[in-house]
Design a protein around this motif. Structure first.
Motif: not given
Length: 160
Positions: A69-74
């Motif tokens: 699961x990916x909830x955000x990226x930087x």
């Protein structure tokens, strides 16, 4: 000669999903690809929020494929700037994206399409290129089916 309601050229995510949807609707579908499955791709492991929603509609169990699961990226740009993105709930999309290797994801979609009634065929490479003229298709194929080595079809729908 086999008769098809649709020929889908390319068994990647878009082609396999199209073949799956058509086969579930009762269409006789030939799904063609130049690669054997499972096969890996160097890109495309990220499924965005909209893609996750489509996976749910198609009945793809991402957890069974060990999706992350990916909830955000930087991300850091070449100039050094930091860019952050946070998944937010939308009216139509799930709150998160997912990472799943194409090796597993593509194979699962193709398996689902075949289980729904599509017939998978491997395009031969190196000769007899794919040619489409209106609703006439010619090309070399191989596989465990009733398709001849060279197929000429007046199939009403060809998806490339």
């Amino acid at each position: 000669m086999a008769e098809w309601d649709a020929i889908v050229v390319g068994a990647g995510p878009a082609g396999a999903a199209a073949a799956l949807t058509l086969a579930r609707g009762g269409a006789r579908v030939a799904l063609l690809d130049r690669e054997d499955f499972p096969r890996d791709k160097p890109c495309g492991d990220l499924l965005g929020r909209a893609a996750v929603a489509w996976c749910r509609r198609l009945g793809i169990d991402l957890e069974a494929l060990d999706a992350v699961r990916v909830r955000g990226v930087a991300l850091r740009t070449p100039s050094g700037a930091l860019v952050r993105g946070i998944a937010r709930s939308g009216a139509r999309a799930p709150a998160e994206a997912a990472l799943v290797p194409r090796l597993r994801f593509d194979a699962a979609l193709v398996e689902m399409a075949v289980a729904a009634g599509a017939t998978l065929h491997r395009l031969l490479t190196g000769h007899n290129p794919l040619i489409v003229y209106d609703a006439l298709w010619t090309g070399a194929v191989t596989g465990q089916s009733s398709l001849p080595e060279t197929l000429v079809s007046t199939t009403p729908y060809i998806l490339l």
